[in-house]
Design an enzyme around this catalytic site. Structure first.
Site, PDB file in Angstrom:
ATOM      1  N   HIS A  64      39.436  37.385  33.278  1.00 13.89           N
ATOM      2  CA  HIS A  64      39.852  35.930  33.547  1.00 13.89           C
ATOM      3  C   HIS A  64      38.668  35.186  34.211  1.00 13.89           C
ATOM      4  CE1 HIS A  64      43.773  38.339  34.517  1.00 13.89           C
ATOM      5  NE2 HIS A  64      43.912  37.845  33.691  1.00 13.89           N
ATOM      6  N   GLY A  65      38.759  33.846  33.534  1.00 15.22           N
ATOM      7  CA  GLY A  65      37.446  33.126  33.569  1.00 15.22           C
ATOM      8  C   GLY A  65      37.572  32.696  35.043  1.00 15.22           C
ATOM      9  N   ASP A  66      38.320  32.478  35.974  1.00 11.51           N
ATOM     10  CA  ASP A  66      38.059  32.183  37.570  1.00 11.51           C
ATOM     11  C   ASP A  66      37.979  33.500  38.332  1.00 11.51           C
ATOM     12  OD1 ASP A  66      40.604  33.202  37.073  1.00 11.51           O
ATOM     13  OD2 ASP A  66      41.744  31.699  38.479  1.00 11.51           O
ATOM     14  N   GLU A  67      37.474  34.571  37.696  1.00 10.99           N
ATOM     15  CA  GLU A  67      37.265  35.671  38.495  1.00 10.99           C
ATOM     16  C   GLU A  67      35.975  36.311  38.034  1.00 10.99           C
ATOM     17  OE1 GLU A  67      40.351  38.685  37.983  1.00 10.99           O
ATOM     18  OE2 GLU A  67      41.868  36.981  38.480  1.00 10.99           O
ATOM     19  N   ARG A 115      47.104  39.443  28.769  1.00  7.32           N
ATOM     20  CA  ARG A 115      48.734  39.624  28.289  1.00  7.32           C
ATOM     21  C   ARG A 115      48.832  39.480  27.018  1.00  7.32           C
ATOM     22  NH1 ARG A 115      48.067  39.965  33.144  1.00  7.32           N
ATOM     23  NH2 ARG A 115      49.255  39.090  34.964  1.00  7.32           N
ATOM     24  N   HIS A 161      38.209  42.774  38.202  1.00 14.93           N
ATOM     25  CA  HIS A 161      38.673  41.492  38.509  1.00 14.93           C
ATOM     26  C   HIS A 161      38.561  41.067  39.652  1.00 14.93           C
ATOM     27  CE1 HIS A 161      41.706  41.539  34.915  1.00 14.93           C
ATOM     28  NE2 HIS A 161      41.224  42.775  34.936  1.00 14.93           N
ATOM     29  N   TYR A 163      53.055  44.790  40.720  1.00 18.93           N
ATOM     30  CA  TYR A 163      53.609  43.893  39.846  1.00 18.93           C
ATOM     31  C   TYR A 163      53.838  44.139  38.299  1.00 18.93           C
ATOM     32  CZ  TYR A 163      49.281  41.151  39.222  1.00 18.93           C
ATOM     33  OH  TYR A 163      48.202  41.027  39.015  1.00 18.93           O
ATOM     34  N   GLU A 223      40.501  45.696  41.242  1.00 18.82           N
ATOM     35  CA  GLU A 223      40.364  44.330  42.062  1.00 18.82           C
ATOM     36  C   GLU A 223      39.038  44.450  42.996  1.00 18.82           C
ATOM     37  OE1 GLU A 223      41.952  41.565  41.252  1.00 18.82           O
ATOM     38  OE2 GLU A 223      43.547  42.544  39.901  1.00 18.82           O
TER      39      GLU A 223
END
Length: 446
Positions: A84-87, A146, A185, A245, A267
């Site tokens: 993910h670009g913002d991680e 996804r 992440h 989730y 994470e």
């Protein structure tokens, strides 16, 4: 004012802009760091690209091994950051990891173990376009986690609509047989393991066939971490993805189902984009976790090779474990397999190969690794005589008759004694396998 804060004016309005990327490597910086690493550590590394992003940024990979780029009968592990670009923390940690291994090879036992016994592949950034735009998705506004084919629903089944970054990962795993992997992440502090989704889309625990092994892997990371295992939200610092989730089209489940690769989603920071000054501390907190997870490939589990009894050549056969609905494929060059399993239990391991008789044996797996080789006998055709099929003999009937008489003649007592000795040795082998031993590596041939 902090260097991350900048005063800006727009349409007469004054506001403070937060520059989250301040102190982080740009994509150009990252490429420079990767190539510089390749020059500095050329004796134990190889630099290559698996493709390009939507905007044409190369997806650079660092391979670390004592024989980089060569095929060996060793397990392979991959780390992927910045899905993910913002991680972006993962991309920084992976450069820390590579440099630490280079600096400590032949100095630190753990670094030496990894470099000499594992092929480690590091992709610091899977989503360089998302990083540039400070956004989660890639340049086509697609969440890459996804975008993989899903086991429950027909999402992402169209090859033509798949993102180039996703396609690069899938092709990568067709080229290299990874035993295990992990993606880094941000936004929480927990080690996540399959399954990531459920058939009914409800949030509840949904374990894979190797649930016990995945829990072990997640626990290795969590308990090696500075404080992940003390989480109040996640007992032991680990979680089943679907219980947290559910997601669909995730990379983690696809790896396990389609590529034979045991993958975790890690994470590693509660803050997705922490101040760059915190990166050395975050590295220190995650360092032993990252190292121990890679080292677990050779410090636990069952490893071995599959051979043909006919000519001794390696066989690209299959390994299954009774009671676990999952198959591990052996390599085509060396016939090597690497089966991750939780220790402290008894397992029946089965080796199969088309055209050969399957073999199985029962083992007791302790905390240490076990080497278990299989020698498979070719299937014998029912056409013609047995001797013809076994030996490929074109002898006439008289030759065959003399050969049979030779077998059942005066040498019969010798053969009978040999069979008794062989049976006794097999019994000793079985008792040795079943007995709990020390952490030292054990080798058994079946």
């Amino acid at each position: 004012m902090s260097p991350r804060l900048r005063k800006c004016n727009h349409n007469g309005y004054s506001f403070v802009y937060v520059d989250f990327a301040q102190g982080y490597m740009t994509n150009a910086d990252l490429e420079t760091a990767v190539k510089e690493f390749g020059r500095r550590c050329s004796n134990i590394s190889r630099i290559y690209s698996i493709g390009k992003s939507v905007n044409g940024v190369p997806l650079w990979v660092i391979e670390i091994s004592d024989k980089p780029g060569e095929e060996e009968a060793e397990p392979a592990f991959k780390y992927i950051g910045n899905v993910h670009g913002d991680e972006p923390v993962g991309r920084e940690l992976l450069i820390f990891l590579a440099n630490w291994l280079c600096d400590n090879h032949l100095k630190d036992p753990l670094a030496t173990l990894i470099v000499e016994n594992v092929h480690l592949h590091i992709l610091p950034s899977m989503n360089p376009d998302g990083f540039s735009s400070r956004r989660r998705h890639n340049a086509n506004k697609i969440d890459l986690n996804r975008n993989f084919p899903d086991q429950f629903f027909p999402v992402n089944d169209d090859d033509d609509s798949r993102q180039p970054e996703t396609r690069a990962i899938m092709n990568w795993l067709r080229d290299i047989r990874f035993t295990a992997s992990a993606t880094l992440h941000g936004g929480a502090l927990v080690a996540n393991y399959p399954w990531d989704g459920t058939e009914d889309k409800k949030t509840n625990y949904y374990g894979s066939p190797d649930d016990e092994t995945f829990r072990l892997m997640a626990s290795i990371y969590s308990h090696s971490h500075y404080n992940m295992s003390s989480s109040k939200e996640f007992p032991g610092g680990i979680t089943n993805g679907a219980a947290w989730y559910p997601i669909y089209g995730g990379m983690q489940d696809w790896n396990y189902i389609h590529a034979g690769c045991f993958e975790l989603t890690l994470e590693v920071s509660d803050d997705k984009w922490p101040n760059a000054a915190e990166l050395p501390v975050i590295w220190r907190y995650n360092k032993m976790s990252m190292l121990n997870l890679v080292a677990s490939l050779v410090k636990t589990g069952v490893h071995g090779r599959i051979y043909s009894s006919g000519d001794g050549r390696p066989l690209p056969g299959f390994i299954t474990v009774s009671g676990i609905n999952y198959t591990v494929r052996a390599g085509t060059v060396f016939g090597d397999y690497h089966r991750l399993l939780a220790p402290g239990d008894r397992y029946q391991v089965v080796a199969t190969m088309p055209g050969y008789k399957s073999k199985n044996t029962t083992i007791w797996l302790d905390d240490g690794p076990m080497t278990l080789d299989f020698v498979l006998d070719p299937e014998v055709s029912v056409k013609g005589s047995v001797l013809q099929n076994v030996y490929g003999c074109n002898c006439n009937s008289k030759c065959r008759q003399e050969f049979v008489q030779f077998l059942w003649g005066a040498h019969m007592e010798l053969y009978f004694g040999f069979i008794l000795i062989l049976g006794f040795l097999c019994l000793l082998f079985q008792r040795r396998v079943r007995a709990k031993s020390s952490r030292a590596k054990r080798t058994v041939v079946v």
